[in-house]
Design an enzyme around this catalytic site. Structure first.
Site, short mmCIF file in Angstrom:
data_model
loop_
_atom_site.label_atom_id
_atom_site.label_comp_id
_atom_site.label_asym_id
_atom_site.label_seq_id
_atom_site.Cartn_x
_atom_site.Cartn_y
_atom_site.Cartn_z
N LYS A 39 3.37 -72.46 -53.48
CA LYS A 39 2.33 -72.46 -52.44
C LYS A 39 1.29 -71.37 -52.69
O LYS A 39 0.11 -71.53 -52.38
CB LYS A 39 2.95 -72.25 -51.05
N GLU B 218 -0.48 -66.67 -43.65
CA GLU B 218 -1.81 -67.23 -43.37
C GLU B 218 -2.02 -67.41 -41.88
O GLU B 218 -1.08 -67.34 -41.08
CB GLU B 218 -2.04 -68.54 -44.14
N HIS C 104 8.72 -79.17 -37.54
CA HIS C 104 7.79 -79.19 -38.67
C HIS C 104 7.94 -80.43 -39.53
O HIS C 104 7.52 -80.45 -40.68
CB HIS C 104 7.94 -77.95 -39.55
N ARG D 6 4.46 -86.35 -55.39
CA ARG D 6 5.43 -87.45 -55.43
C ARG D 6 4.98 -88.52 -54.45
O ARG D 6 4.02 -88.34 -53.72
CB ARG D 6 6.80 -86.93 -54.98
#
Lengths: 158, 501, 501, 158
Positions: free
Chosen positions: B116, B199, B234, B292
């Protein structure tokens, strides 16, 4: 004939070709339009209203779907049952799975919110944490063990 | 083209891939763990190879066993599906070095997007908008400083992460240290990598992702967006396309950003560029790229009119993708509901058991991708996804009505599911008005604006009557007329069966 | 909008209409004959009304009983489906005069198109090309004269006809008298009207029809063509859209002709204008108009992206059709195969019995409209259509491959079906190359170019082994492992059932 | 164990975990990978080749689907059976249905191609016509009667 599901008792009596069904002191007439035991499906006329139901049975449990809503009922003796979620002082498994790690042992003093063990199921990790400060009285599981939902994992002493 | 493909996965996605292979005239090899011996994907494939224990690391996550199975069965390619090893760059590399084709992007592309932190840096370079934040921090103090700079709430998340794992929302400084610690340990456990990034946490954000698709000859297009904001823990439960929030202009911009993101890592095959979208400012930020096939790929297939899995295979075999961007248009509206064996009333935790009843809805515009049937065992070893219910219709209104009807008809007994819960979500005016952000489920349940029961129906009463009557009617002779109308495909043998019950 | 609709039909089309109603939030009333007491359409509707005897005239063709049932159940509209009373102008008029809405065109439109002779005259007037021929003849001599003028082969057909009934191909004069006689008697029996017309028989013709759709406010569009040339006994078995034979120019011309034809009779709701198409000359002639929903409507739904049955209902309720012609485009390719209970090796004659096995194929792009399940009885009273297998894919090649795979997976035991036969048709290079005219099946069987068995597979051997082993394996304990893995939705009651077997 | 379907006899003998299957003098080894009696499905390994079959049973009939091809086999005693299609001098029903009209009676002289009776089933009308010139010897059905496929309708004398 009386049947109790969880805490609700329902009485069924044949009445001509129909059934008289009594619940909460209220009696309605129910006609069985169609019953398909193999597919677990019934079409009923309840108080003049057509109701289609799917019913499955697994020991004392009954799964019922009516109008797209599914309920799981448990057949009981009729007496109020202790709900295992309330098990005093115990920590129960919130889901079936495997015990991944155990961080405490019998006699350990733990603080509210402290992680006592971790479980894993279906790609998820769940931490079993102390609900309050206390002492570990008994450990019923060990690392790697597979547990059922609502199985008691740890017993605590306040 | 390939002669034989090994499918390194299970459940509905393995079945989806088997179907694509069949239509392409390619033989299939299924793999299975001890828990899946009698699963549908095993029965549907042309061959099946036993891998080992139910635990994923002994079976579906065991790269060596999978490659060995492919070589032994003389397969010439491996399709990883989603999850398991699908985004594992080392696996992709190992497959290729065994002279097999990995049906997916290159190991380099996977690696570049898998981290990430690094991918975020690459995206900034490629001019793709990213969420304000910092990578490469180590000490708690660094994190504290960064958080203050960015402004709370912030999100700390695993650099190697995905699927909501190793991710924590932090609303004030005093929560930061514990969040970092727990995210780190989860990240280490899940990905073997404890690096985190921080973030800005966008509270009212929508999750909108773009499907991209490219070949090995440099052609790459996007296939429009998927709105995936209905989430719990999530993780997505309901997806739709088109997103009612995007104007043609924003769609165009986001599509271009998605293509730029994929091109920045020399991407080929199917991939998904995820964005966070702020509906008030109409601004979007790169979140991550999934290298994917996605769980929710069917809604794109329906609206873009293309079979993504067949094309994954054709692209992997070296074919050119013959369509340019302007070939594609969005036709109608598609919605997917993920039917999970999980209990919304118990924090959406998984439910296991044997399926006593499993009736999938059917009808025009309804597609069900599933890997279960009556009698299947839902175990705790794998993802609790029972089925993907997908509808397609001429517009959002008709699609929504179709989905509501189809969910009502979906009957699952034996495990608790989220079917009733999803009906409640779809009934809510916030869904009708596209006001569902990624935090909506959580806050709607907390505030009580989401009622799990439809108060208009006296369902409880009818349920009780049906349950009580079933004991009487199915056991007594009253059901005889129906039973005697049934034909068993094996009536002469049935009697023999009975003696053994 | 309507509150409740009575569906004056049975089988798959009744179920199709029930689904549309459900999605529109409309209650449904099914009707049934004695033979259909336990049929799927009866179970799926909200209410069901018994009509009478199995014979159609006592049930599904009995206008009085149907209207009475609608009034008694407080329905406000009747959907006739296809077949039965769907093209009966008197029924449509009777429905309206009972203050119910007939979901279809006006009685006048039905009447105008119902008579082959009169409609042909009207079409000529409207500038729609028609097959060279004559109407209004009576004596054998008149027919002989006309036939000579037109040139053999000629077709004599019932003026009131449809569905291949009362229709005879005559290749030379000496056959004419007998053909007229038998066509007349069949016409009289079937339609109560012995009038015949005569026209040029186009031997190598294709059957291409256009779907039209209009509202009660004067809006009318076409929804492209369906190629329906694969026929046996003058009845369709395989349909597809788009037709590989049409250029955009011809499609445009035919579409305009279809719209002109419909407008000439002030048409509204769904209808189909059938053309004979000569692929060598690229010329087309009006054949007839079907003033109802067509069996093969699903392929249009998939390619045009619109739910025809929902729109039939909305139009009937007075809604405006909001789409202009240029709104519609053809997306991908769709094929329908009609699975009939009939024996191709026995002249395609019907086969009856109880369904011992009925496994419908499933998967992306596959739709099955059916009204049967394991245990259903296929009787001789009604049309032997078991299911419509419909596929949709990005192009003809992929759709064809999908259909072949799906047909292979469709398992029907208990009645003989045309599944194997349709596989043979689809495997033939003439189908791949769109060289199948309406006479193709007949001549291909005669000339032996259509092989019913796939010679590459040693199927007979495997079939025998499986049949013989089933007796051993299913009866002995060898099947126990599989059986013990099965869960019955009613295991506690199962035992009781067994005692009654 | 020997089984005969129509005119073909097949012999099955257990051989270890497998079966030895003999047909037309050829013996192959067959392994049952999976058998699901309830769904009527078997996965077999025939001579090393994986074969999936659906088999249903209805009295002496077996319906078998392999590789998308369906066969209907009839279990017989093993002796060659007279095929009823060949029934000498008789006219049999080509499909199940109802007799709509009867145009002849016993003793009538009929010509080849003459319609003797009409049947109806599933929206279709079928004419039963004389195969050659002859005399009606017996009528087994009358108007309105429901007949099965292959039921003898009329007997003829040449």
């Amino acid at each position: 004939m009386k049947t109790t599901f969880d805490t609700q008792t329902i009485e069924i009596n044949p009445s001509g070709d129909n059934y008289a069904v009594t619940l909460d002191g209220k009696t309605v007439s129910v006609q069985v339009l169609r019953a398909d035991a193999k597919r677990g499906r019934m079409d009923l006329l309840i108080d003049g209203q057509r109701v289609s139901a799917h019913v499955s049975s697994d020991l004392a449990k009954r799964w019922v779907t009516v109008d797209g809503r599914t309920s799981m009922l448990t057949k009981t003796s009729g007496a109020k049952q202790g709900v295992r979620h309330d098990y005093a002082g115990g920590l129960i498994a919130p889901m079936p799975g495997q015990v991944r790690s155990v961080s405490v042992g019998v006699g350990d003093v733990v603080k509210k919110g402290q992680t006592l063990l971790t479980m894993e199921a279906m790609k998820m990790e769940i931490r079993i944490q102390a609900l309050k400060d206390g002492v570990v009285k008994a450990m019923y599981v060990s690392q790697g063990q597979t547990v059922e939902r609502e199985q008691i994992l740890i017993e605590m002493e306040a | 083209m390939f002669n034989k493909i090994l499918i390194a996965n299970r459940g509905e996605i393995a079945i989806r891939i088997i179907r694509a292979c069949r239509e392409l005239g390619i033989q299939t090899v299924a793999v299975y763990s001890e828990a899946d011996e009698d699963s549908m994907h095993v029965h549907l494939a042309d061959e099946a190879v036993f891998l080992g224990d139910a635990a994923p690391k002994e079976s579906y996550l065991n790269a060596d066993k999978l490659i060995r199975a492919a070589l032994d069965s003389k397969a010439d390619a491996i399709h990883p599906g989603y999850g398991f090893l699908s985004e594992n760059a080392s696996f992709a590399a190992a497959v290729e070095s065994a002279h097999l084709t990995f049906i997916g992007p290159s190991a380099d592309s996977i690696r570049a997007m898998g981290d990430k932190a690094e991918s975020k840096i690459a995206m900034k370079k490629a001019g793709v908008p990213t969420v304000p934040g910092l990578e490469g921090l180590e000490s708690d103090d660094d994190f504290k400083k960064a958080a203050k700079e960015i402004g709370y709430p912030v999100l700390v998340k695993a650099a190697a992460g995905g699927g909501g794992k190793g991710m924590r929302v932090v609303s004030e400084e005093k929560e930061l240290t514990e969040a970092i610690e727990s995210a780190r340990s989860e990240a280490l456990n899940s990905f073997g990598d404890e690096r985190l990034l921080i973030e800005k946490y966008l509270a009212n954000a929508h999750h909108i992702e773009f499907q991209v698709f490219g070949d090995k000859h440099g052609n790459l297009v996007h296939l429009f967006e998927r709105e995936c904001s209905v989430q719990r823990r999530h993780q997505k439960i309901i997806e739709e396309t088109p997103s009612p929030l995007l104007t043609p202009e924003i769609r165009e911009q986001m599509g271009q950003a998605a293509v730029a993101a994929a091109k920045a890592v020399n991407y080929y095959n199917a991939g998904t560029v995820e964005f966070i979208f702020d509906p008030i400012l109409s601004s979007f930020f790169f979140l991550e790229m999934n290298t994917r096939l996605q769980v929710e790929h069917p809604i794109t297939e329906l609206v873009a009119g293309i079979d993504l899995v067949q094309w994954q295979i054709r692209i992997a075999a070296g074919e050119k993708f013959p369509f340019a961007q302007n070939h594609f248009h969005q036709h109608g509206h598609a919605i997917e509901c993920r039917v999970y064996a999980e209990d919304p009333a118990n924090g959406f935790l998984p439910s296991t058991g044997r399926l006593l009843q499993f009736i999938e809805p059917r009808g025009p515009g309804i597609r069900v991708d599933s890997g279960f049937t009556v009698g299947s065992q839902v175990t705790h070893f794998y993802d609790p996804l029972l089925a993907k219910l997908i509808v397609h219709a001429e517009n959002r209104e008709v699609a929504l009505q179709r989905m509501k009807t189809a969910l009502q008809e979906f009957v699952v007994h034996g495990v608790v599911t989220n079917i009733d819960f999803m009906q409640a979500v779809l009934r809510h005016e916030d869904f009708a008005n596209s006001r569902v952000s990624t935090r909506w489920v959580e806050s709607a349940l907390e505030s009580g604006i989401l009622l799990l029961e439809n108060p208009q129906q006296a369902v409880g009463f009818h349920h009780l009557i049906a349950a009580a009557l079933a004991d009487v009617v199915f056991v007594s002779g009253k059901a005889q007329s129906a039973v005697s109308n049934e034909t068993d495909p094996f009536n002469p043998w049935r009697k023999t069966d009975n003696y053994r019950v």
